[in-house]
Design an enzyme around this catalytic site. Structure first.
Site, PDB file in Angstrom:
ATOM      1  N   HIS A  89      46.773  41.736  31.886  1.00  0.00           N
ATOM      2  CA  HIS A  89      46.606  41.189  30.536  1.00  0.00           C
ATOM      3  C   HIS A  89      45.152  40.802  30.344  1.00  0.00           C
ATOM      4  O   HIS A  89      44.421  40.561  31.305  1.00  0.00           O
ATOM      5  CB  HIS A  89      47.522  39.987  30.279  1.00  0.00           C
ATOM      6  CG  HIS A  89      47.248  38.787  31.137  1.00  0.00           C
ATOM      7  ND1 HIS A  89      46.472  37.733  30.740  1.00  0.00           N
ATOM      8  CD2 HIS A  89      47.640  38.482  32.392  1.00  0.00           C
ATOM      9  CE1 HIS A  89      46.410  36.819  31.691  1.00  0.00           C
ATOM     10  NE2 HIS A  89      47.112  37.256  32.719  1.00  0.00           N
ATOM     11  N   HIS A 124      41.084  39.861  43.859  1.00  0.00           N
ATOM     12  CA  HIS A 124      41.335  39.173  42.599  1.00  0.00           C
ATOM     13  C   HIS A 124      40.748  37.760  42.618  1.00  0.00           C
ATOM     14  O   HIS A 124      40.000  37.364  41.711  1.00  0.00           O
ATOM     15  CB  HIS A 124      42.844  39.124  42.331  1.00  0.00           C
ATOM     16  CG  HIS A 124      43.214  38.566  41.000  1.00  0.00           C
ATOM     17  ND1 HIS A 124      43.512  39.375  39.924  1.00  0.00           N
ATOM     18  CD2 HIS A 124      43.361  37.289  40.568  1.00  0.00           C
ATOM     19  CE1 HIS A 124      43.809  38.611  38.889  1.00  0.00           C
ATOM     20  NE2 HIS A 124      43.728  37.336  39.250  1.00  0.00           N
ATOM     21  N   ASP A 157      45.767  30.387  39.744  1.00  0.00           N
ATOM     22  CA  ASP A 157      46.317  31.231  38.691  1.00  0.00           C
ATOM     23  C   ASP A 157      47.765  31.565  38.993  1.00  0.00           C
ATOM     24  O   ASP A 157      48.415  30.870  39.791  1.00  0.00           O
ATOM     25  CB  ASP A 157      45.465  32.490  38.500  1.00  0.00           C
ATOM     26  CG  ASP A 157      45.467  33.413  39.718  1.00  0.00           C
ATOM     27  OD1 ASP A 157      46.132  33.094  40.728  1.00  0.00           O
ATOM     28  OD2 ASP A 157      44.792  34.464  39.668  1.00  0.00           O
ATOM     29  N   GLY A 160      50.412  28.349  38.762  1.00  0.00           N
ATOM     30  CA  GLY A 160      50.387  29.045  37.482  1.00  0.00           C
ATOM     31  C   GLY A 160      51.760  29.538  37.063  1.00  0.00           C
ATOM     32  O   GLY A 160      52.144  29.428  35.889  1.00  0.00           O
ATOM     33  N   ARG A 196      37.953  30.673  23.918  1.00  0.00           N
ATOM     34  CA  ARG A 196      37.554  29.602  23.003  1.00  0.00           C
ATOM     35  C   ARG A 196      36.528  30.086  21.987  1.00  0.00           C
ATOM     36  O   ARG A 196      35.601  30.830  22.328  1.00  0.00           O
ATOM     37  CB  ARG A 196      36.965  28.420  23.778  1.00  0.00           C
ATOM     38  CG  ARG A 196      37.811  27.900  24.914  1.00  0.00           C
ATOM     39  CD  ARG A 196      39.128  27.343  24.446  1.00  0.00           C
ATOM     40  NE  ARG A 196      39.830  26.661  25.538  1.00  0.00           N
ATOM     41  CZ  ARG A 196      41.147  26.577  25.623  1.00  0.00           C
ATOM     42  NH1 ARG A 196      41.898  27.127  24.698  1.00  0.00           N
ATOM     43  NH2 ARG A 196      41.721  25.938  26.623  1.00  0.00           N
ATOM     44  N   ALA A 197      36.685  29.636  20.740  1.00  0.00           N
ATOM     45  CA  ALA A 197      35.655  29.819  19.723  1.00  0.00           C
ATOM     46  C   ALA A 197      34.682  28.653  19.840  1.00  0.00           C
ATOM     47  O   ALA A 197      35.083  27.495  19.762  1.00  0.00           O
ATOM     48  CB  ALA A 197      36.280  29.860  18.333  1.00  0.00           C
TER      49      ALA A 197
END
Length: 733
Positions: free
Chosen positions: A15, A136, A159, A190, A429-430
């Site tokens: 993803h 990873h 994660d 996670g 995030r913006a």
């Protein structure tokens, strides 16, 4: 470009696929594929992101020294097989779903990557740069430490799961990353959090932040139940899960009947109303998660003696837990990779190749080396004008000296402003590049943004963007938080209702004049007019959509929501001046709003030459099989119809190949259906005649290959990490 070494990092096929490019260890560009494809959390090969990175650097793929994939596929396949052996005969449906993908594509990842890279780079497969494979969690650790401002630091990665690891501890020193210890699958913090995400009715891998936002509305009534039944937590923060309550290892859901019985009912359906029980469950798992992370951080501080901690992995997106590390004073300094999830693995893989594989030195950059996370595309003025003209938009172009005071006035009047400035952010995030801005003093603004603009759940909080030099005036925070990865209490007595959560906390973004001068100046002007150096900052998208990338996407989002004004670089647009657009239903949150993606199998029809070859091959098959081979096997006379049909197909392909598309689609669909049946029959034999007996044998001799047993007398559940061997990035295992 001679003398420069370019390394391209790629994350994909799970993803949030992404690409990142570094030049001599410096980050040039990074972007997620979803921003280009408009598919939320797009997992496909990041073709458009690769093209963007190369274009941003002004190079071709031929000039790239190495391409690095962010995990080792064969090690991941080993974990998958061992999981099915351990849990068999459970897991057959999951086995059927997973194995075809692996046997057709993922086991041949090198060839798949070469094919996709050749397509993106416009070159032949033999011209592809050498491929490398990082682990990873190695990619996560590299993304956390190498861009950080620290020469030395402890590194913690948490994660769902990589190849085997779910939690890893590292020590970073200069250009060296050394693994210390780890916790392996199936024991995963996670996945524990994702299990409660699923159970409370949200989507796994995207709804976890909703659970975090819901938690302050509840009480930790189930925390003791989680710790006594689901999690065996040790003093050092290491843990094991009781897998009798979970289905994610081999099933198609996260939880099972035992979990549902423990917590009093089945999972909430996404469309059902949220209850106090759901809020209490969210608060409980959030508190447990925070306690585990805090204990792990304390252990790392005690064992390494380092003053600084770097975080990465999807769990590092939990800003509530991060804020707790800061408030408890476990480490003096904390830095979180802004693209902490799998997208950031692309960047980490590239940096790991530069420092680890190639052995190049590193000098820590003050602040950090992420350029404020503004690493994505920036539209040119020509592109903006082209997009706005195509949309029929009405706009004004203003100089910065006119624009920023005008926008500050609009915000002070209570208007909601879309804000597109500079390069797009890398990560979820913006941060003032692709944002929606509003006045935090307005008590109605929270509801307006959630219900009329974002079209999302009413409990979801909004983040404040505050002048870095003024953060202590508004929040109980003594340090910069440029990436929104820390929550902090709002100062007592302040009224900032649009950004104050129900527990009087806020997810803070500090804005630095050096990193983002235009956004900083806008907040400063707003402070001059209102006395408040804070703005509401939320991402420029609606529920179920990726953040807007281009001017056209920003304009369409602006026109179909309750935003009042839009700023794209120096262009100002007001809603009342725009032409009317057709009304659309609000998004459901189940997919892209203006573009739906079919779930049916996509069949690519070849060009005319490909269809001609298809006709010739099919004609030959019919003639040989039905005209010669079948009659010979049955001992009957040869008939003429197969040759007649074959001749007609041959003539059809020679004269009008373009009209063969329906026949090609039908043939491929029938072949896929037959293959689907045959594959499942074959996999059934493999699972029940090979995998299941091996699993029974291991259990009979007392072997526990996945360490499922809990040990009340054990002091720790950690496993020693193996040091990286020389050349380990050259192999996919």
């Amino acid at each position: 470009m001679s003398g420069n070494t370019f390394i391209l990092g790629i994350s994909a096929f799970y993803h949030d696929s992404a690409a990142a490019l570094v030049r001599d260890g410096a980050i040039v560009a990074a972007a997620q594929e979803e921003r280009f494809s408009r598919r939320k959390h797009d997992a496909r090969f990041p073709r458009d992101a690769v093209i963007f990175c190369l274009r941003e650097a002004g190079i071709t793929l031929h000039e790239v020294a190495h391409v690095v994939f962010y995990e080792k596929p064969l090690a991941k396949f080993e974990r998958l097989l061992e999981t099915y052996v351990t849990f068999a005969p459970r897991g057959f449906r999951s086995f059927l779903a997973a194995m075809p993908v692996w046997t057709k594509e993922k086991l041949y990842l090198k060839e798949l990557l070469r094919r996709e890279l050749a397509d993106a780079g416009g070159c032949g497969r033999r011209e592809i740069p050498p491929l490398l494979f990082s682990g990873h969690h190695h990619a996560h650790a590299a993304s956390a430490f190498y861009p950080s401002p620290f020469n030395r630091a402890a590194v913690l990665c948490l994660d769902g799961v990589g190849e085997w690891s779910t939690t890893t501890a590292w020590i970073g020193d200069g250009a060296t990353l050394s693994p210390l210890w780890e916790i392996d699958f199936p024991h995963s913090l996670g996945l524990l959090y994702s299990a409660f995400t699923y159970y409370t009715g949200f989507t796994v891998n995207s709804g976890e932040y909703k659970v975090m936002g819901l938690a302050p509305y509840g009480e930790p009534r189930y925390a003791d139940r989680i710790l006594s039944h689901l999690v065996d937590l040790k003093e050092d923060g290491t843990f094991r899960l009781d897998m009798r309550y979970f289905d994610y290892a081999t099933g198609l859901t996260m939880t099972n009947g035992a979990f549902h019985e423990l917590f009093g009912g089945p999972p909430r359906k996404p469309e059902d109303r949220l209850t106090q029980r759901d809020m209490d469950l969210a608060r409980s798992v959030q508190d447990v998660t925070g306690e585990i992370i805090l204990r792990l951080a304390r252990t790392l501080r005690k064992e390494t003696g380092e003053d600084s901690l770097c975080l990465a992995g999807g769990v590092a997106l939990n800003c509530v837990a991060n804020g707790r590390i800061v408030r408890e004073g476990v480490f003096r300094n904390l830095w979180v990779q802004p693209a902490a999830g799998d997208a950031g693995g692309a960047l980490g893989a590239a940096l790991a190749a530069w420092h680890d594989h190639l052995g190049n030195p590193r000098t820590a950059v003050p602040g950090d080396a992420m350029s404020g996370a503004f690493l994505g595309p920036r539209p040119t003025e020509g592109e903006i004008l082209r997009d706005l003209e195509r949309e029929g938009a009405v706009y004004r172009r203003l100089d910065a000296g006119e624009l920023l005071p005008a926008v500050a006035d609009l915000l002070a009047e209570g208007r909601v402003v879309g804000w597109v400035q500079g390069r797009m952010e890398f990560g979820p995030r913006a941060l003032g590049g692709r944002s929606i801005l509003a006045d935090p003093r307005n008590p109605k603004m929270h509801s307006i943004l959630n219900l009329k603009i974002k079209f999302r759940e009413s409990f979801r909080p909004f983040a404040p963007a505050v002048l870095e030099e003024c953060v202590g005036e508004y929040f109980d925070l003594d340090r910069p938080s440029p990436y929104m990865f820390l929550t902090a209490p709002v100062r007592v007595g302040l009224r900032l209702p649009a950004v104050t959560h129900v527990d009087f906390s806020a997810r803070v973004q500090t804005v630095c004049a050096a990193t983002h001068p235009r956004f900083h100046e806008l907040i400063r002007l707003f402070r001059e007019k209102t006395g408040v150096g804070v703005l509401v900052n939320t991402s420029f998208n609606v529920r179920g959509e990726p953040i807007a990338c281009t001017a056209a996407e920003a304009y369409r989002c602006f026109m179909r929501t309750g935003m009042d004004d839009l700023v794209i670089e120096n262009f100002l647009l007001s809603k009342g001046e725009q032409p009317a657009v057709p009304a659309e239903d609000p998004p459901s949150g189940n997919g892209t709003r203006w573009k739906t993606v079919s779930s049916r199998m996509e069949i690519r029809v070849p060009d005319g030459n490909g269809l001609r070859r298809f006709a010739f091959l099919l004609a030959g098959f019919i003639g040989l099989f039905f005209g010669l081979l079948l009659p010979a096997l049955r001992g009957v006379a040869i008939t003429g119809w197969p040759f007649a049909v074959g001749f007609l197909l041959f003539a059809w392909g020679a004269c009008a190949p373009g009209t063969l598309s329906p026949l090609y689609r039908g043939w491929m669909t029938a072949g896929a259906a037959l293959g689907w049946v045959n594959t499942r029959i074959l996999l059934g034999f493999v699972f029940f005649l090979v995998v299941t007996p091996v699993g029974f044998f291991f259990r009979a001799i007392g072997r526990d290959p996945m360490s499922r047993r809990r040990d009340a007398g054990a002091r720790t559940y950690r496993e020693q990490s193996r040091p990286h061997r020389k050349g380990h990035m050259e192999v996919p295992f």
